[in-house]
Design a protein around this motif. Sequence first.
Motif, PDB file in Angstrom:
ATOM      1  N   LEU A  26       0.837  -1.210   0.000  1.00  0.00           N
ATOM      2  CA  LEU A  26       0.000   0.000   0.000  1.00  0.00           C
ATOM      3  C   LEU A  26       0.872   1.262   0.000  1.00  0.00           C
ATOM      4  CD1 LEU A  26      -2.691  -1.082   2.628  1.00  0.00           C
ATOM      5  CD2 LEU A  26      -2.928  -1.019   0.138  1.00  0.00           C
ATOM      6  N   ARG A  94      -7.913   3.229   5.962  1.00  0.00           N
ATOM      7  CA  ARG A  94      -7.222   4.343   6.575  1.00  0.00           C
ATOM      8  C   ARG A  94      -5.874   4.653   5.903  1.00  0.00           C
ATOM      9  NH1 ARG A  94      -3.737   5.364  10.406  1.00  0.00           N
ATOM     10  NH2 ARG A  94      -4.252   7.080  11.799  1.00  0.00           N
ATOM     11  N   ALA A  95      -5.232   3.597   5.380  1.00  0.00           N
ATOM     12  CA  ALA A  95      -3.914   3.799   4.767  1.00  0.00           C
ATOM     13  C   ALA A  95      -3.975   4.725   3.545  1.00  0.00           C
ATOM     14  CB  ALA A  95      -3.291   2.461   4.386  1.00  0.00           C
ATOM     15  N   SER A 122      -8.813   4.330  18.475  1.00  0.00           N
ATOM     16  CA  SER A 122      -8.716   5.686  17.948  1.00  0.00           C
ATOM     17  C   SER A 122      -7.428   5.762  17.128  1.00  0.00           C
ATOM     18  CB  SER A 122      -8.663   6.645  19.138  1.00  0.00           C
ATOM     19  OG  SER A 122      -7.800   7.700  18.881  1.00  0.00           O
ATOM     20  N   ILE A 125      -3.922  11.255  13.455  1.00  0.00           N
ATOM     21  CA  ILE A 125      -2.874  11.545  12.453  1.00  0.00           C
ATOM     22  C   ILE A 125      -2.065  12.773  12.864  1.00  0.00           C
ATOM     23  CG2 ILE A 125      -3.910  10.395  10.457  1.00  0.00           C
ATOM     24  CD1 ILE A 125      -4.865  13.196   9.532  1.00  0.00           C
ATOM     25  N   PHE A 166       5.929   9.053  19.367  1.00  0.00           N
ATOM     26  CA  PHE A 166       5.692   7.611  19.392  1.00  0.00           C
ATOM     27  C   PHE A 166       6.165   7.089  18.029  1.00  0.00           C
ATOM     28  CE2 PHE A 166       3.106   3.892  18.421  1.00  0.00           C
ATOM     29  CZ  PHE A 166       3.148   3.175  19.625  1.00  0.00           C
ATOM     30  N   PRO A 167       6.795   5.909  17.988  1.00  0.00           N
ATOM     31  CA  PRO A 167       7.292   5.434  16.682  1.00  0.00           C
ATOM     32  C   PRO A 167       6.168   4.931  15.781  1.00  0.00           C
ATOM     33  CG  PRO A 167       7.808   3.840  18.402  1.00  0.00           C
ATOM     34  CD  PRO A 167       7.159   5.006  19.094  1.00  0.00           C
ATOM     35  N   GLY A 170       2.810   4.808  10.308  1.00  0.00           N
ATOM     36  CA  GLY A 170       2.213   5.676   9.291  1.00  0.00           C
ATOM     37  C   GLY A 170       2.916   7.024   9.239  1.00  0.00           C
ATOM     38  N   VAL A 334      -0.566  -1.104  21.912  1.00  0.00           N
ATOM     39  CA  VAL A 334      -0.544  -0.233  20.726  1.00  0.00           C
ATOM     40  C   VAL A 334      -1.939   0.334  20.404  1.00  0.00           C
ATOM     41  CG1 VAL A 334       0.100  -0.063  18.291  1.00  0.00           C
ATOM     42  CG2 VAL A 334       1.442  -1.498  19.820  1.00  0.00           C
TER      43      VAL A 334
HETATM   44  C1  UD1 Z   1       0.178   0.207  10.873  1.00  0.00           C
HETATM   45  C2  UD1 Z   1      -0.388  -1.047  10.233  1.00  0.00           C
HETATM   46  C3  UD1 Z   1      -1.268  -1.820  11.213  1.00  0.00           C
HETATM   47  C4  UD1 Z   1      -0.508  -2.084  12.502  1.00  0.00           C
HETATM   48  C5  UD1 Z   1       0.057  -0.787  13.067  1.00  0.00           C
HETATM   49  C6  UD1 Z   1       0.937  -1.005  14.292  1.00  0.00           C
HETATM   50  C7  UD1 Z   1      -0.629  -0.401   7.924  1.00  0.00           C
HETATM   51  C8  UD1 Z   1      -1.552  -0.127   6.778  1.00  0.00           C
HETATM   52  N1  UD1 Z   1      -1.194  -0.661   9.085  1.00  0.00           N
HETATM   53  O1  UD1 Z   1      -0.908   1.079  11.163  1.00  0.00           O
HETATM   54  O2  UD1 Z   1      -1.623  -3.055  10.609  1.00  0.00           O
HETATM   55  O3  UD1 Z   1      -1.381  -2.660  13.449  1.00  0.00           O
HETATM   56  O4  UD1 Z   1       0.884  -0.136  12.062  1.00  0.00           O
HETATM   57  O5  UD1 Z   1       1.991  -1.863  13.986  1.00  0.00           O
HETATM   58  O6  UD1 Z   1       0.581  -0.428   7.766  1.00  0.00           O
HETATM   59  N2  UD1 Z   1      -0.847   7.335  16.561  1.00  0.00           N
HETATM   60  C9  UD1 Z   1      -1.071   8.603  17.058  1.00  0.00           C
HETATM   61  N3  UD1 Z   1      -0.874   9.667  16.213  1.00  0.00           N
HETATM   62  C10 UD1 Z   1      -0.472   9.516  14.915  1.00  0.00           C
HETATM   63  C11 UD1 Z   1      -0.246   8.214  14.424  1.00  0.00           C
HETATM   64  C12 UD1 Z   1      -0.433   7.142  15.277  1.00  0.00           C
HETATM   65  O7  UD1 Z   1      -1.445   8.784  18.212  1.00  0.00           O
HETATM   66  O8  UD1 Z   1      -0.320  10.532  14.205  1.00  0.00           O
HETATM   67  C13 UD1 Z   1      -1.082   6.184  17.443  1.00  0.00           C
HETATM   68  C14 UD1 Z   1      -2.251   5.324  16.951  1.00  0.00           C
HETATM   69  O9  UD1 Z   1      -3.490   5.820  17.405  1.00  0.00           O
HETATM   70  C15 UD1 Z   1      -1.920   3.958  17.504  1.00  0.00           C
HETATM   71  C16 UD1 Z   1      -0.378   3.952  17.486  1.00  0.00           C
HETATM   72  O10 UD1 Z   1       0.034   5.297  17.372  1.00  0.00           O
HETATM   73  O11 UD1 Z   1      -2.357   3.849  18.837  1.00  0.00           O
HETATM   74  C17 UD1 Z   1       0.216   3.117  16.350  1.00  0.00           C
HETATM   75  O12 UD1 Z   1      -0.153   3.674  15.125  1.00  0.00           O
HETATM   76  P1  UD1 Z   1       0.747   3.532  13.805  1.00  0.00           P
HETATM   77  O13 UD1 Z   1       2.059   2.919  14.132  1.00  0.00           O
HETATM   78  O14 UD1 Z   1       0.740   4.861  13.136  1.00  0.00           O
HETATM   79  O15 UD1 Z   1      -0.107   2.481  12.987  1.00  0.00           O
HETATM   80  P2  UD1 Z   1      -0.611   2.616  11.490  1.00  0.00           P
HETATM   81  O16 UD1 Z   1       0.505   3.093  10.634  1.00  0.00           O
HETATM   82  O17 UD1 Z   1      -1.906   3.312  11.449  1.00  0.00           O
END
Ligand code: UD1
Length: 424
Positions: A26, A94-95, A122, A125, A166-167, A170, A334
């Motif tokens: 993706l 969402r991706a 939740s 972004i 946070f690492p 996305g 997570v």
């Molecule tokens: C990606 C994966 C998903 C996986 C997740 C964690 C894709 C399409 N999806 O999702 O399958 O479960 O990684 O390994 O690759 N957060 C914030 N603010 C932000 C971004 C994230 O607070 O701007 C929080 C989220 O709410 C969540 C945590 O960080 O609690 C992890 O999110 P993230 O690592 O960004 O996951 P995704 O990239 O959405």
Amino acid sequence: MGKFVIEGRKSLKGRVKVSGAKNSALKLMAASILGSGRTRLENIPLIEDVYTMADVLRTLGAHVMFDQDCGAVDIDPGGIQSFEAPYQLVRKMRASILVAGPLLSRFGKVKVAIPGGCNIGSRQIDLHLKGFEFMGTKSFMEHGYVHARINNGQGRLKGALIDLDFPSRGATENIMMAACLAKGKTVISNAAREPEIRDLANFLVALGADIQGAGGDRITIRGVEGLKGASYRVMPDSIEAGTFMAAGAICGQEVVIEGAVAKNLDIFLLKLKEIGIHVEILDPETVKVKRGLGPFKPVQISTLPYPGFPTDLQPFMAVVLATVPGVSLITENVFENRFMYVDELNRMGANIKIDGHHAMIRGVQKLSGAPVTACDLRAGAALVLAGLAAEGVTEVMDIFHIQRGYESFEAKLAAIGADIKKVH
Ligand code: UD1
């Protein structure tokens, strides 16, 4: 809406090959926007989320063509004239917001629907937007959309030092893509370290980007003037590999998983072994799993960003542990709603209690088949695995969740001995 009907308690035996990684494919598709030429992605999983990303790219004006026979997709971003990721696609997947970084980097503007929450919790972004702002964009929210642009859509993003709170995967990916055409150097610290981040960086380098450190927690991107198209092969899907490993752990006489990159699944394999499951690494991309006769023992698991235990494999581990004697504990760190499947699993005879972000699993002797409903992608697939272990018939409803992320799931399981049918 279809359902899977599973007659449980069949031994699984044989070889299964995993598809290309959804969570890499993706992002590579989104990244193709950055190139001035045509990109061909091979080993692309033919799944709903990939088709949704193709729709997002087409909405922007790109030309996207699948080569189903070769499992490839060709993307020509030449016709892009729109900069909007619309709500009807973002709410489906969402991706879709991963087009924001490339669009900002190449065209200086983007309008993207705010994804809101989803079935696993939740999903903010804010970290993506904070990164873009450090790089010189101004953004505002209106009518459910984020509008971001550099100097009224003119000029280039500028390199910046971005320390993520946070690492987030996305945010790391979106910022890394945005930085490719920015002016100067961008450093992302506390970056996500998942193997898919490295795959994305390797693809961007193939387009002509200058990136160092991807796969570690500090990524350095030096902006270049332009990128071209490229041919690239998507890495194999570790979560799909983990799913089949869990299937092997539940009722495997001997399941050989091809495309299982053992080093990307280190901790999952360690936990399976700790439980007492037989795991053998045949070569760096092939793993053999069989349940064996035990003894089995309970374990404790905490999900964490890579290299920690992957949250996406948490529901599968819960199914494995559901019939392991003793008390196991899973802590989900997570996503806050990632135990939604537990009530369904308990309806199949499991004994799992949730307390906040902890699940206490008391192993039972056996599960019993029941009608259950998939609430999200991985939870749905985990219920299918529970059905393989259960006595009698299990019907898993709402399988569109599963089809978002697994290519030919039921056919692959049937080929190794599962009794599973898709019913419309
Ligand atoms: C990606 C994966 C998903 C996986 C997740 C964690 C894709 C399409 N999806 O999702 O399958 O479960 O990684 O390994 O690759 N957060 C914030 N603010 C932000 C971004 C994230 O607070 O701007 C929080 C989220 O709410 C969540 C945590 O960080 O609690 C992890 O999110 P993230 O690592 O960004 O996951 P995704 O990239 O959405």
